[in-house]
Design a protein around this motif. Sequence first.
Motif, PDB file in Angstrom:
ATOM      1  N   ASN A 120      -5.013  -8.434   9.420  1.00  0.00           N
ATOM      2  CA  ASN A 120      -4.438  -7.084   9.541  1.00  0.00           C
ATOM      3  C   ASN A 120      -4.127  -6.469   8.165  1.00  0.00           C
ATOM      4  O   ASN A 120      -4.043  -5.248   8.035  1.00  0.00           O
ATOM      5  CB  ASN A 120      -3.150  -7.117  10.378  1.00  0.00           C
ATOM      6  N   ILE A 121      -3.942  -7.328   7.174  1.00  0.00           N
ATOM      7  CA  ILE A 121      -3.713  -6.807   5.807  1.00  0.00           C
ATOM      8  C   ILE A 121      -4.965  -6.061   5.340  1.00  0.00           C
ATOM      9  O   ILE A 121      -4.877  -5.047   4.636  1.00  0.00           O
ATOM     10  CB  ILE A 121      -3.347  -7.957   4.832  1.00  0.00           C
ATOM     11  N   THR A 122      -6.134  -6.517   5.772  1.00  0.00           N
ATOM     12  CA  THR A 122      -7.364  -5.813   5.368  1.00  0.00           C
ATOM     13  C   THR A 122      -7.386  -4.419   6.019  1.00  0.00           C
ATOM     14  O   THR A 122      -7.787  -3.441   5.401  1.00  0.00           O
ATOM     15  CB  THR A 122      -8.637  -6.598   5.754  1.00  0.00           C
ATOM     16  N   ARG A 129      -6.411   5.849   0.865  1.00  0.00           N
ATOM     17  CA  ARG A 129      -7.469   6.779   0.454  1.00  0.00           C
ATOM     18  C   ARG A 129      -8.393   6.080  -0.535  1.00  0.00           C
ATOM     19  O   ARG A 129      -7.980   5.160  -1.227  1.00  0.00           O
ATOM     20  CB  ARG A 129      -6.845   8.007  -0.218  1.00  0.00           C
ATOM     21  N   TYR A 130      -9.624   6.573  -0.632  1.00  0.00           N
ATOM     22  CA  TYR A 130     -10.620   5.927  -1.500  1.00  0.00           C
ATOM     23  C   TYR A 130     -10.168   5.894  -2.960  1.00  0.00           C
ATOM     24  O   TYR A 130     -10.527   5.003  -3.725  1.00  0.00           O
ATOM     25  CB  TYR A 130     -11.981   6.641  -1.395  1.00  0.00           C
ATOM     26  N   ASP A 131      -9.347   6.891  -3.365  1.00  0.00           N
ATOM     27  CA  ASP A 131      -8.939   6.956  -4.769  1.00  0.00           C
ATOM     28  C   ASP A 131      -7.492   6.501  -4.985  1.00  0.00           C
ATOM     29  O   ASP A 131      -6.876   6.821  -5.990  1.00  0.00           O
ATOM     30  CB  ASP A 131      -9.131   8.377  -5.321  1.00  0.00           C
ATOM     31  N   ALA A 132      -6.961   5.731  -4.024  1.00  0.00           N
ATOM     32  CA  ALA A 132      -5.571   5.260  -4.162  1.00  0.00           C
ATOM     33  C   ALA A 132      -5.444   4.387  -5.409  1.00  0.00           C
ATOM     34  O   ALA A 132      -6.338   3.591  -5.715  1.00  0.00           O
ATOM     35  CB  ALA A 132      -5.176   4.446  -2.932  1.00  0.00           C
ATOM     36  N   HIS A 133      -4.330   4.547  -6.125  1.00  0.00           N
ATOM     37  CA  HIS A 133      -4.128   3.720  -7.323  1.00  0.00           C
ATOM     38  C   HIS A 133      -3.939   2.260  -6.891  1.00  0.00           C
ATOM     39  O   HIS A 133      -3.146   1.981  -5.987  1.00  0.00           O
ATOM     40  CB  HIS A 133      -2.898   4.201  -8.098  1.00  0.00           C
ATOM     41  N   PRO A 134      -4.650   1.335  -7.530  1.00  0.00           N
ATOM     42  CA  PRO A 134      -4.549  -0.071  -7.094  1.00  0.00           C
ATOM     43  C   PRO A 134      -3.120  -0.630  -7.161  1.00  0.00           C
ATOM     44  O   PRO A 134      -2.763  -1.503  -6.367  1.00  0.00           O
ATOM     45  CB  PRO A 134      -5.454  -0.835  -8.065  1.00  0.00           C
ATOM     46  N   MET A 135      -2.299  -0.118  -8.083  1.00  0.00           N
ATOM     47  CA  MET A 135      -0.911  -0.615  -8.131  1.00  0.00           C
ATOM     48  C   MET A 135      -0.135  -0.145  -6.908  1.00  0.00           C
ATOM     49  O   MET A 135       0.724  -0.857  -6.386  1.00  0.00           O
ATOM     50  CB  MET A 135      -0.206  -0.165  -9.407  1.00  0.00           C
ATOM     51  N   GLY A 136      -0.429   1.068  -6.453  1.00  0.00           N
ATOM     52  CA  GLY A 136       0.215   1.580  -5.241  1.00  0.00           C
ATOM     53  C   GLY A 136      -0.191   0.723  -4.040  1.00  0.00           C
ATOM     54  O   GLY A 136       0.626   0.381  -3.184  1.00  0.00           O
ATOM     55  N   MET A 137      -1.481   0.359  -4.004  1.00  0.00           N
ATOM     56  CA  MET A 137      -1.964  -0.484  -2.889  1.00  0.00           C
ATOM     57  C   MET A 137      -1.292  -1.856  -2.943  1.00  0.00           C
ATOM     58  O   MET A 137      -0.876  -2.396  -1.925  1.00  0.00           O
ATOM     59  CB  MET A 137      -3.482  -0.673  -2.995  1.00  0.00           C
ATOM     60  N   LEU A 139       1.563  -2.748  -4.340  1.00  0.00           N
ATOM     61  CA  LEU A 139       2.997  -2.779  -4.023  1.00  0.00           C
ATOM     62  C   LEU A 139       3.244  -2.542  -2.536  1.00  0.00           C
ATOM     63  O   LEU A 139       4.117  -3.176  -1.941  1.00  0.00           O
ATOM     64  CB  LEU A 139       3.773  -1.832  -4.950  1.00  0.00           C
ATOM     65  N   GLY A 140       2.401  -1.693  -1.931  1.00  0.00           N
ATOM     66  CA  GLY A 140       2.530  -1.470  -0.486  1.00  0.00           C
ATOM     67  C   GLY A 140       2.189  -2.732   0.289  1.00  0.00           C
ATOM     68  O   GLY A 140       2.911  -3.135   1.209  1.00  0.00           O
ATOM     69  N   ALA A 141       1.087  -3.382  -0.088  1.00  0.00           N
ATOM     70  CA  ALA A 141       0.623  -4.549   0.671  1.00  0.00           C
ATOM     71  C   ALA A 141       1.556  -5.742   0.490  1.00  0.00           C
ATOM     72  O   ALA A 141       1.824  -6.473   1.453  1.00  0.00           O
ATOM     73  CB  ALA A 141      -0.791  -4.918   0.240  1.00  0.00           C
ATOM     74  N   VAL A 142       2.086  -5.935  -0.716  1.00  0.00           N
ATOM     75  CA  VAL A 142       2.996  -7.075  -0.929  1.00  0.00           C
ATOM     76  C   VAL A 142       4.300  -6.835  -0.156  1.00  0.00           C
ATOM     77  O   VAL A 142       4.842  -7.746   0.477  1.00  0.00           O
ATOM     78  CB  VAL A 142       3.243  -7.325  -2.442  1.00  0.00           C
ATOM     79  N   GLY A 143       4.783  -5.597  -0.170  1.00  0.00           N
ATOM     80  CA  GLY A 143       5.973  -5.279   0.635  1.00  0.00           C
ATOM     81  C   GLY A 143       5.697  -5.540   2.110  1.00  0.00           C
ATOM     82  O   GLY A 143       6.520  -6.124   2.820  1.00  0.00           O
ATOM     83  N   ALA A 144       4.491  -5.161   2.554  1.00  0.00           N
ATOM     84  CA  ALA A 144       4.131  -5.336   3.970  1.00  0.00           C
ATOM     85  C   ALA A 144       4.036  -6.810   4.356  1.00  0.00           C
ATOM     86  O   ALA A 144       4.218  -7.156   5.524  1.00  0.00           O
ATOM     87  CB  ALA A 144       2.804  -4.633   4.250  1.00  0.00           C
ATOM     88  N   LEU A 145       3.774  -7.692   3.389  1.00  0.00           N
ATOM     89  CA  LEU A 145       3.687  -9.126   3.717  1.00  0.00           C
ATOM     90  C   LEU A 145       4.971  -9.629   4.371  1.00  0.00           C
ATOM     91  O   LEU A 145       4.952 -10.572   5.157  1.00  0.00           O
ATOM     92  CB  LEU A 145       3.428  -9.957   2.451  1.00  0.00           C
ATOM     93  N   SER A 146       6.094  -8.981   4.036  1.00  0.00           N
ATOM     94  CA  SER A 146       7.366  -9.440   4.617  1.00  0.00           C
ATOM     95  C   SER A 146       7.337  -9.301   6.140  1.00  0.00           C
ATOM     96  O   SER A 146       8.006 -10.058   6.845  1.00  0.00           O
ATOM     97  CB  SER A 146       8.540  -8.660   4.036  1.00  0.00           C
ATOM     98  N   ILE A 175      -4.981 -10.129  -2.490  1.00  0.00           N
ATOM     99  CA  ILE A 175      -4.677  -8.708  -2.251  1.00  0.00           C
ATOM    100  C   ILE A 175      -5.175  -7.865  -3.430  1.00  0.00           C
ATOM    101  O   ILE A 175      -5.748  -6.784  -3.242  1.00  0.00           O
ATOM    102  CB  ILE A 175      -3.162  -8.508  -2.036  1.00  0.00           C
ATOM    103  N   ALA A 176      -4.976  -8.396  -4.640  1.00  0.00           N
ATOM    104  CA  ALA A 176      -5.413  -7.659  -5.838  1.00  0.00           C
ATOM    105  C   ALA A 176      -6.932  -7.456  -5.800  1.00  0.00           C
ATOM    106  O   ALA A 176      -7.438  -6.371  -6.115  1.00  0.00           O
ATOM    107  CB  ALA A 176      -5.009  -8.433  -7.087  1.00  0.00           C
ATOM    108  N   ALA A 177      -7.653  -8.490  -5.393  1.00  0.00           N
ATOM    109  CA  ALA A 177      -9.117  -8.367  -5.322  1.00  0.00           C
ATOM    110  C   ALA A 177      -9.508  -7.369  -4.227  1.00  0.00           C
ATOM    111  O   ALA A 177     -10.422  -6.555  -4.403  1.00  0.00           O
ATOM    112  CB  ALA A 177      -9.743  -9.736  -5.050  1.00  0.00           C
ATOM    113  N   PHE A 178      -8.810  -7.402  -3.108  1.00  0.00           N
ATOM    114  CA  PHE A 178      -9.107  -6.456  -2.017  1.00  0.00           C
ATOM    115  C   PHE A 178      -8.877  -5.015  -2.495  1.00  0.00           C
ATOM    116  O   PHE A 178      -9.632  -4.106  -2.148  1.00  0.00           O
ATOM    117  CB  PHE A 178      -8.230  -6.746  -0.793  1.00  0.00           C
ATOM    118  N   ALA A 179      -7.822  -4.818  -3.263  1.00  0.00           N
ATOM    119  CA  ALA A 179      -7.526  -3.458  -3.773  1.00  0.00           C
ATOM    120  C   ALA A 179      -8.676  -2.996  -4.669  1.00  0.00           C
ATOM    121  O   ALA A 179      -9.107  -1.836  -4.618  1.00  0.00           O
ATOM    122  CB  ALA A 179      -6.199  -3.455  -4.528  1.00  0.00           C
ATOM    123  N   PHE A 180      -9.181  -3.908  -5.480  1.00  0.00           N
ATOM    124  CA  PHE A 180     -10.310  -3.601  -6.366  1.00  0.00           C
ATOM    125  C   PHE A 180     -11.534  -3.194  -5.535  1.00  0.00           C
ATOM    126  O   PHE A 180     -12.195  -2.190  -5.795  1.00  0.00           O
ATOM    127  CB  PHE A 180     -10.625  -4.856  -7.187  1.00  0.00           C
TER     128      PHE A 180
END
Length: 427
Positions: A120-122, A129-137, A139-146, A175-180
Amino acid sequence: MSKDTLSVTDNRTGRSYELPVSEGTIRAMDLRQIKTSDDDFGLMTYDPAFMNTASCRSAITFIDGERGILRYRGYPIEQLAERASFLEVSYLLIHGELPTREELDRWIEEVRYHTYVHTNITKFLEGFRYDAHPMGMLLGAVGALSTFYPDAKHIHDPANRHLQMVRLLAKLPTIAAFAFRHSRGLPFVFPDNGLDYIGNYVNMTFSIGGRHQPNKVLQRALEILLILHADHEQNCSTSAVRSVGSSHVDPFSAVSAGIAALYGPLHGGANEAVLLMLDEIGEKKNIPAFIETVKQGSDRLMGFGHRVYKSYDPRATLVKKVAYEVFEQTGLNPKLEIALELERIALEDEYFIKRKLYPNVDFYSGLIYQAMGYPTDYFTVLFAIGRTPGWLAQWQEMLLDKDQKISRPRQIYIGEGKREFVPIERR
Ligand code: ACO
């Protein structure tokens, strides 16, 4: 005979106080007894941005900013960068000692076991969005891991803490690779647990159709960069992790606060800002004019200056060395010439000398990341992977520290006194 105390005379009242001095500090709470009357709240210190306040006692990282020294758990950064692996350094930071061979093997296996994320993280990442900043992705995804690991709230259980720390170390690169991949419109590549920590991450990032030719020199260079970023005592993002973690929230939420702090251009975002600055300068001939704008205060020389280092950042020396090893593999990054010239001019210029402004870790790291094939807006994500063990070690140390409580600074109120509410039609 000298005493480990500080004598203070309050000239408002003429009263004197003797305050204990321990480890080069006085306790701010000892000032509270200094009052002008019984209903006075008591003296406080005013220290915006914590310029001269120790927020904790820590046994993790030692920095001597005047002499350019950095040690993790007593080990010089130069030795760790040359001889240790990133997971070995992570173990050292979190556990306090270098692992034995057996302990390291177990640690590597534990991390390897947890590299997968819930599918579900994927879906979550695909929603950006296609141009989302990878740091935004990130931080959102790591927060969502909780939300995927609600058991992580049991922060007082040592075994549970250990499990969540392993999860974070293992899943951050995934997660970092997925953001890339998301930024490039490429399908996600799942962990290949036959590979080591760095190899796996690089494969998840760059593999196309299962094909990726690993370059061991570049992988070791990346590993060294992660080691150099692994901890840096009470920096902005670590303070954020400690401060948020002090509310006893789960570590995924606390680490996502650290990622948010790191995102900023005055902190981890500086490596991205350096490259943007080099692009803006464009050619060597434009450097003197750029330096002038910096000296007039309308620009900052990004990648220069540090709150703690008032001499050459030891990490910058090591990064510069790594840069040449990487460029031997990838060819010279043309921006290196501009960076070297900027450094040369700045180190000879009175403005920078007077303010003790030297290159920091971010000045050259972006050039390396770019040569490795990472886009500019992705650099800070690599910093975050590197800093994760430091955040975790500091988070755990904070939780186990009997002196710590929920982080809650005081303020000096400078607003209006009491006033009556004015109805909207009369304003
Ligand atoms: N370029 C030009 N002038 C600078 C720079 C810079 N990079 N950094 C500091 N100065 C000047 C300030 O203008 C100030 O001058 P003044 O005394 O005439 O007012 C003086 O040097 C002191 O600077 P402060 O901002 O008070 O120093 P502080 O400790 O608060 O800031 C910081 C440290 C944020 C790192 C700062 O040096 C900076 O903005 N650097 C550029 C961004 C950067 O590279 N950040 C990465 C830091 S390392 C890391 O996070 C991994």
